[in-house]
Design a protein around this motif. Sequence first.
Motif, PDB file in Angstrom:
ATOM      1  N   UNK A 231      44.325  35.081  56.129  1.00 51.41           N
ATOM      2  CA  UNK A 231      43.020  34.497  56.476  1.00 51.41           C
ATOM      3  C   UNK A 231      42.248  35.455  57.378  1.00 51.41           C
ATOM      4  N   UNK A 232      40.980  35.088  57.639  1.00 57.71           N
ATOM      5  CA  UNK A 232      40.140  35.893  58.517  1.00 57.71           C
ATOM      6  C   UNK A 232      39.271  36.896  57.782  1.00 57.71           C
ATOM      7  N   UNK A 233      39.145  36.746  56.464  1.00 57.91           N
ATOM      8  CA  UNK A 233      38.348  37.685  55.665  1.00 57.91           C
ATOM      9  C   UNK A 233      37.013  37.060  55.276  1.00 57.91           C
ATOM     10  N   UNK A 234      36.044  37.924  54.937  1.00 57.02           N
ATOM     11  CA  UNK A 234      34.704  37.432  54.583  1.00 57.02           C
ATOM     12  C   UNK A 234      34.704  36.722  53.225  1.00 57.02           C
ATOM     13  N   UNK A 235      35.396  37.281  52.249  1.00 56.85           N
ATOM     14  CA  UNK A 235      35.428  36.661  50.935  1.00 56.85           C
ATOM     15  C   UNK A 235      36.154  35.319  51.027  1.00 56.85           C
ATOM     16  N   UNK A 236      35.641  34.312  50.320  1.00 58.81           N
ATOM     17  CA  UNK A 236      36.227  32.979  50.433  1.00 58.81           C
ATOM     18  C   UNK A 236      36.035  32.207  49.134  1.00 58.81           C
ATOM     19  N   UNK A 237      36.749  31.100  49.028  1.00 57.88           N
ATOM     20  CA  UNK A 237      36.710  30.268  47.833  1.00 57.88           C
ATOM     21  C   UNK A 237      35.380  29.533  47.745  1.00 57.88           C
TER      22      UNK A 237
END
Length: 507
Positions: free
Chosen positions: A412-418
């Motif tokens: 976790x902690x990334x810009x890309x997301x669901x």
Amino acid sequence: MNDAKKARKATAALLCSSFLLLSACGGGGSQAASGQPYDENSKATISWLNILHTASPPTDTVLNKIEEKTNADIQFSWIPDASKEERINTALASDSLADVVTLTMLDNSSVRNSLKSGLFWEVDPYLDDYPNLAKISEDTRRSASIDGKLYGVPFQKDLARNGVTIRKDWLDKLGLETPKTTEELMEVARAFTEDDPDGNGKNDTTGFVDRSDLIYGAFKTLSSYFGTPNVWEVSEDGKMTPEFMTEPYIQTMDYMKNLYDNGYINQDFAVTAKTDQQQKFAQGRAGIYVGAIFDSKNLLNMAKGIQDDMELVLVNNITSTGNEADRAIWAANNGIGGLLAFPRSEVKDEAELKRVLKFVNDLMDEETYALMTYGIEGTHYKLDDQGAATILDSDLWQQEVQPFAASRPKESGYDIHDSDPLKQESDKLIAENADYAVLNPAYSLESETYNTQGSELQKMITDATYKYILGEIDRSGFDTAVENWKNSGGAAIISEYEAAYKEIQSQ
């Protein structure tokens, strides 16, 4: 200071399967074995003994892209998750390892003894030399250490992923508010059982649906709401108390017993598997699911074509008192999913170690994370202007991308997301949980008695807990089980953990 805050303050101070084998075990294809000197910026051949959580290993489609990003030729040796304990133990005993070894069972005695024996490199002195590894918090490093030493790069998981998923459409139909206390949650369970929330005129629903798991099912999350410590509690003077010897644990058992006695929970919960639990929820047979909050997306997908009117609300702020200051949620393994460890038999010297650490550091880059999570843009997923990813072909994604998900050093902690709204909401609540997470202060401590007898002794408490909830024993019977636990080795575990805690604190 409330118990949850005290706990947070206190804790802050294999043989290769032939049909899955993609490369030979033992790191025979390593760069050092070929006689080439190691250079952190050169292309490296890295062998990886890894755990496979899917039916089959991934194809090379995404792997090739990961190799480009990490400047490495990755040679996987996959071990099926179902047989990981036997295979890893055998690999450790026979020294059939690789440059990188995935160790997820840090409570396994063979694993712990191998780590303590000096079989693997100690990495803490090197982490700050790499931008992504340097961001691993001191709490995480401490939790993943054994006897104060870190023998691999920790798999960084979300600290606290659990909460309550509730049928919002049923709440609305019955005129109920989203519960904020355990008492209100009990009333919702009663109404979902007795007041015909699905409107079919039949007595065919329960409030809770649970499974035979006191940790990842409802019990441990509910116990957080009552203020139970996370496995162990440590006092300011270093005295250790197991969770089941605290009053909040008893209150949780009473709560579960009340649910069971009144029929507000599926009566077969003690023998129900997770898949059956989720199916019952998806089929509209219950309206409260306690577990990982991100399960909500899967529950809704499973309900399609069966319960098309299903709406869900996710809740992570329940307390037994109604006071915000008492919010707490247990942290699974203190947010540690295991270690990426580097055996000295394969990683021969410091130069090799630094190259392998750079490889792991590169796995944590945003672009590599996206590959291991969503795949290749335009092939496996599309991205909108807000960085939300939508899977284009679920079957292709499952075949070529999903097997890599469990191998991400950081999840976790990334810009890309669901792009799914429910997944976005669960991610938000899980991130919020971190502020209220209660760690296990004994997670990194050593107890020889626990290593040799821990599983057997825990079964005594697990059995007694179920018997209490099911009405087969009373409080006196439970207390007797606790005394038996102490006399059978539990007292030794307490003493050994107290000694280990004192030693760590003095360092």
